[in-house]
Design a protein around this motif. Structure first.
Motif, short mmCIF file in Angstrom:
data_model
loop_
_atom_site.label_atom_id
_atom_site.label_comp_id
_atom_site.label_asym_id
_atom_site.label_seq_id
_atom_site.Cartn_x
_atom_site.Cartn_y
_atom_site.Cartn_z
N SER A 1 0.85 -1.19 0.00
CA SER A 1 0.00 0.00 0.00
C SER A 1 0.89 1.24 0.00
O SER A 1 2.12 1.15 -0.09
CB SER A 1 -0.92 -0.01 1.22
OG SER A 1 -0.18 0.02 2.42
N ARG A 2 0.27 2.41 0.09
CA ARG A 2 1.01 3.68 0.01
C ARG A 2 0.68 4.56 1.20
O ARG A 2 -0.36 4.43 1.84
CB ARG A 2 0.65 4.41 -1.29
CG ARG A 2 1.14 3.73 -2.54
CD ARG A 2 2.63 3.95 -2.73
NE ARG A 2 3.14 3.33 -3.95
CZ ARG A 2 4.36 3.53 -4.42
NH1 ARG A 2 5.19 4.34 -3.77
NH2 ARG A 2 4.76 2.92 -5.52
N LEU A 3 1.60 5.49 1.48
CA LEU A 3 1.39 6.46 2.56
C LEU A 3 0.44 7.55 2.12
O LEU A 3 0.43 7.97 0.95
CB LEU A 3 2.72 7.09 2.98
CG LEU A 3 3.74 6.18 3.68
CD1 LEU A 3 5.07 6.93 3.82
CD2 LEU A 3 3.22 5.76 5.04
N SER A 4 -0.35 8.02 3.05
CA SER A 4 -1.25 9.15 2.78
C SER A 4 -0.62 10.47 3.22
O SER A 4 -0.94 11.53 2.68
CB SER A 4 -2.59 8.94 3.50
OG SER A 4 -3.45 10.03 3.30
N TRP A 5 0.27 10.40 4.23
CA TRP A 5 0.85 11.65 4.75
C TRP A 5 2.21 11.35 5.37
O TRP A 5 2.42 10.30 5.99
CB TRP A 5 -0.07 12.24 5.81
CG TRP A 5 0.44 13.49 6.49
CD1 TRP A 5 0.92 14.61 5.89
CD2 TRP A 5 0.52 13.72 7.91
NE1 TRP A 5 1.29 15.53 6.83
CE2 TRP A 5 1.06 15.01 8.08
CE3 TRP A 5 0.20 12.97 9.03
CZ2 TRP A 5 1.27 15.58 9.34
CZ3 TRP A 5 0.41 13.52 10.29
CH2 TRP A 5 0.93 14.81 10.43
N VAL A 6 3.16 12.25 5.14
CA VAL A 6 4.49 12.18 5.75
C VAL A 6 4.76 13.50 6.46
O VAL A 6 4.63 14.58 5.86
CB VAL A 6 5.59 11.91 4.70
CG1 VAL A 6 6.97 11.98 5.35
CG2 VAL A 6 5.38 10.57 4.03
N LEU A 7 5.12 13.43 7.73
CA LEU A 7 5.55 14.61 8.48
C LEU A 7 7.05 14.50 8.63
O LEU A 7 7.56 13.68 9.40
CB LEU A 7 4.87 14.67 9.85
CG LEU A 7 5.21 15.90 10.71
CD1 LEU A 7 4.80 17.17 9.99
CD2 LEU A 7 4.54 15.80 12.06
N THR B 1 9.97 17.79 -9.38
CA THR B 1 10.01 16.40 -9.85
C THR B 1 9.05 15.50 -9.08
O THR B 1 8.82 14.36 -9.48
CB THR B 1 11.44 15.85 -9.72
OG1 THR B 1 11.81 15.83 -8.33
CG2 THR B 1 12.44 16.72 -10.48
N ALA B 2 8.53 15.99 -7.98
CA ALA B 2 7.64 15.17 -7.15
C ALA B 2 6.22 15.25 -7.71
O ALA B 2 5.34 15.91 -7.16
CB ALA B 2 7.67 15.66 -5.70
N THR B 3 6.02 14.59 -8.81
CA THR B 3 4.72 14.63 -9.45
C THR B 3 3.73 13.76 -8.71
O THR B 3 4.07 12.70 -8.19
CB THR B 3 4.84 14.14 -10.90
OG1 THR B 3 5.39 12.83 -10.89
CG2 THR B 3 5.74 15.06 -11.72
N GLY B 4 2.51 14.20 -8.65
CA GLY B 4 1.44 13.42 -8.04
C GLY B 4 1.25 13.74 -6.58
O GLY B 4 0.12 13.97 -6.13
N ALA B 5 2.29 13.76 -5.78
CA ALA B 5 2.18 14.03 -4.36
C ALA B 5 2.31 15.53 -4.09
O ALA B 5 2.97 16.26 -4.83
CB ALA B 5 3.24 13.27 -3.58
N LYS B 6 1.70 15.96 -3.04
CA LYS B 6 1.73 17.37 -2.66
C LYS B 6 2.88 17.63 -1.71
O LYS B 6 3.07 16.90 -0.74
CB LYS B 6 0.39 17.74 -2.01
CG LYS B 6 0.30 19.18 -1.55
CD LYS B 6 -1.03 19.43 -0.85
CE LYS B 6 -1.12 20.86 -0.33
NZ LYS B 6 -2.40 21.09 0.40
N TYR B 7 3.67 18.66 -1.99
CA TYR B 7 4.78 19.05 -1.13
C TYR B 7 4.38 20.34 -0.42
O TYR B 7 4.18 21.37 -1.05
CB TYR B 7 6.04 19.26 -1.96
CG TYR B 7 7.30 19.52 -1.15
CD1 TYR B 7 8.17 18.49 -0.84
CD2 TYR B 7 7.62 20.79 -0.71
CE1 TYR B 7 9.32 18.70 -0.10
CE2 TYR B 7 8.76 21.03 0.03
CZ TYR B 7 9.61 19.99 0.33
OH TYR B 7 10.75 20.22 1.06
N ALA C 1 8.95 8.42 -2.34
CA ALA C 1 8.71 7.21 -3.13
C ALA C 1 7.60 6.35 -2.53
O ALA C 1 6.94 5.59 -3.24
CB ALA C 1 9.99 6.40 -3.24
N LEU C 2 7.38 6.48 -1.22
CA LEU C 2 6.36 5.68 -0.54
C LEU C 2 4.99 6.37 -0.51
O LEU C 2 4.02 5.76 -0.07
CB LEU C 2 6.80 5.38 0.90
CG LEU C 2 8.07 4.52 1.04
CD1 LEU C 2 8.53 4.50 2.49
CD2 LEU C 2 7.81 3.11 0.54
#
Length: 620
Positions: A489-495, A532-538, A508-509
């Motif tokens: 599965s994938r992460l929904s949020w990274v702090l 370069t971080a396409t798809g995920a929100k920074y 990547a996760l």
């Protein structure tokens, strides 16, 4: 591993001084940081090479002298930075002359007497006082007596009026001891007369015995006449039993003692020493540094009181405790981006004055929030950055929350992970990490966290993350462990508060609609890397900027925090407490070294003047 000798590597670092920017004569450069290190094997004679990699950066490698190329050195350091050890500027606040001293009772060891003779014990009776036959007749006691022990007021229930009778009898005994020749050593034994304990067990009505012995030693030095202070007797323990225990421990038959006054609590002996009084006894104090660059530059100095009235929307504060953030460490080291101002922000305070337009806090209220240069007795703040608190939080607990909880709250407002989603918390044993773990449990997220030291893993296991902790030291081990926990599965949020490989592995996760909340300040991704971080929100979380841009929003978050604490929904974080005067430097070094679990809190000593009570008599 590497076979490069540390001395060879150290010698190669000296080459960087030739490439460093020109510095004034006498200045000293110290190693500050290394961007990346690679250590492998090398054979043959070592050959050090240094190259400039930036304005203040150099690269160093040690390879074989006969190597055909430098592409595979035995040891290589990239982006090695040195900094000048900054000397204190000429204009520094003058230190006030110290004229205030206090008596400090310090632990010592008094050798017991050897081959001591029997001691004659005299216990003063409650009303009449006790005098022995030798004190009444002015004669010396028998030669078989090794010492005379005179005990006054050892009973816990002794009345203050009884102490005068005992003191009169003690005077007769002391006079006989002074004027009679060949008198054995005499000891005065009291309970609570010397105020040697900080637990409030001193008995002021028995202090006359201390004055008597001091005056006797002053007028007749040959008499010595030491005094030993015991703990007030427990119920059921007789005076004779207490003195017998003392004699058995110390041996009261030896001739004299080098210590005229001593406190004895049954296991340890303490003697009085004159020491410099704490600065807070003379007025407000603050933490000050002459120049940024090292934690050792910090020192406590006196603080001038500001008698001006607060301006519109401002409050004045009497600080009780301050929660340190890593921002404060970077500030002192001089590596925080921009101008962070003086260190110290998160605080728990009492409001001492309020300007016009302030309605949500009143003078006398206990409050939490963000103060200006709060590592001091007195501070001030924008009233919108403070919120009143109730007794549900102590000052130490309250100061652990403003930045940690508001940062997590701000991050979750941007990320909005749904219940049941997987989230990753970097530095999970720190203040923000523990707060986010509790917040994620509140909203139903499945959290995993990475930490470094083994005891921190164990701590998080007890906090409910058993089997869901990862390494924060090895990027490869972290990536493998996180992927295994996610199970496809994938992460929904990274702090995130880490750097380098941990950022790329975390990205990547992340899932396509995941959010990466960046709260770090050093070695974060550039704008090109973010693209370069396409798809995920920074999302860059900068609480200090949010406070400056929108103080009303910050006030609403702090009041929400206070309301949840009052309702018992949240509480203070685990903490390690330090005292501003005694070990402020240790607090900064603890946070700098990452050895803390939870928050590092600095308690500010009280400096308010004590209202005089009753009459104060000074003599001599």
């Amino acid at each position: 591993g590497t076979s490069v000798h540390p001395a060879d590597l150290d010698g190669s670092l000296h080459l960087t001084a030739l490439l460093a920017e020109a510095t004034a004569a006498g200045e000293i450069r110290l190693p500050f940081s290394v961007g990346e290190a690679a250590l492998t094997d090398v054979s043959g004679s070592p050959w050090p090479v240094a190259e400039r990699q930036g304005a203040n950066m150099t690269g160093v490698w040690v390879g074989a002298k006969d190597a055909k190329s430098a592409n595979s050195p035995g040891a290589r350091l990239s982006n090695f930075e040195t900094r000048v050890l900054k000397a204190a500027p000429l204009a520094t606040p003058a230190r006030k002359s110290t004229h205030l001293y206090v008596t400090s009772w310090q632990t010592t060891t008094v050798p017991a007497a050897e081959d001591a003779k029997a001691a004659l014990v005299i216990c003063a009776s409650a009303l009449a006082g006790a005098t022995s036959s030798f004190s009444a007749a002015g004669t010396a006691p028998p030669t078989s007596i090794g010492s005379v022990v005179y005990a006054v007021g050892l009973s816990a229930g002794a009345k203050a009026s009884h102490s005068l009778a005992g003191l009169m009898a003690a005077f007769d005994v002391a006079r006989t001891h002074t004027i009679t020749r060949s008198t054995p050593p005499m000891w005065m034994v009291s309970a609570g007369a010397l105020a040697a304990r900080s637990n409030g067990t001193s008995v002021s009505s028995h202090a006359g015995l201390m004055g008597l012995t001091r005056q006797a030693r002053s007028e007749a030095p040959q008499s010595q006449l030491p005094i030993i202070d015991l703990d007030v007797l427990r119920p059921g323990m007789t005076e004779l039993a207490a003195v017998s225990k003392l004699a058995g421990k110390l041996g009261l038959g030896y001739n004299g003692t080098p210590e005229p006054e001593m406190a004895f609590d049954g296991s340890s002996q303490r003697v009085p020493r004159l020491t410099e009084a704490a600065g807070s006894l003379g007025g407000p104090i603050k933490l000050y540094f002459d120049a940024r660059g090292a934690v050792s530059n910090l020192r406590v100095v006196s603080q001038e009181e500001d008698d001006s009235e607060p301006v519109h929307g401002e409050v004045k504060l009497h600080v009780g405790a301050v929660g340190l953030n890593f921002r404060d460490v970077l500030n002192v080291l001089g590596v925080y981006p921009g101008d962070p101002g003086p260190p110290g922000g998160d605080c728990a305070v009492h409001i001492t004055a309020a300007g016009t337009g302030v309605s949500h806090v009143r003078v006398g209220d206990a409050a939490l929030g963000h103060g200006l240069a709060a590592l001091a007795s007195l501070s001030k703040s924008d009233a919108r950055l403070m919120a009143a608190i109730t007794d549900s939080l102590s000052f130490e607990q309250a100061c652990t929350l403003p930045t940690t909880w508001c940062t997590v709250h701000m991050s979750l407002l941007a990320a909005r992970p749904a219940a049941g989603h997987d989230v990753l918390l970097h530095a999970g044993a720190g203040g923000v990490g523990l707060t986010s773990k509790e917040y994620c449990h509140f909203i139903g997220n499945r959290a995993m966290a990475n930490v470094g030291r083994p005891y921190k893993h164990f701590y998080l296991h007890k906090m409910g993350l058993a089997g869901r902790t990862l390494s924060s030291r090895d990027g490869g081990a972290f990536a493998v462990g996180a992927a295994k926990l996610l199970n496809k599965s994938r992460l929904s949020w990274v702090l995130n508060s880490l750097s380098l490989d941990f950022i790329s592995c975390s990205f990547a996760l992340l899932g396509q609609s995941g959010c990466f909340s960046e709260i770090g300040k050093r070695s974060v991704w550039s704008y090109d890397q973010r693209a370069t971080a396409t798809g995920a929100k920074y999302d860059v979380i900068a609480l200090d900027s949010a406070m400056a841009i929108c103080p009303p929003w910050m006030n609403s978050v702090l009041r929400l925090l206070s309301a949840r604490a009052a309702a018992g929904v949240l509480h203070g974080l685990p903490m390690q407490i330090f005292n501003l005067e005694k070990n402020a430097l240790a607090a900064f070094r603890t946070l700098q070294g990452g050895t803390n679990t939870g928050k590092v809190v600095i308690r500010i000593p009280k400096t308010a003047g004590v209202t005089p009570r009753g009459a104060h008599l000074l003599s001599g």
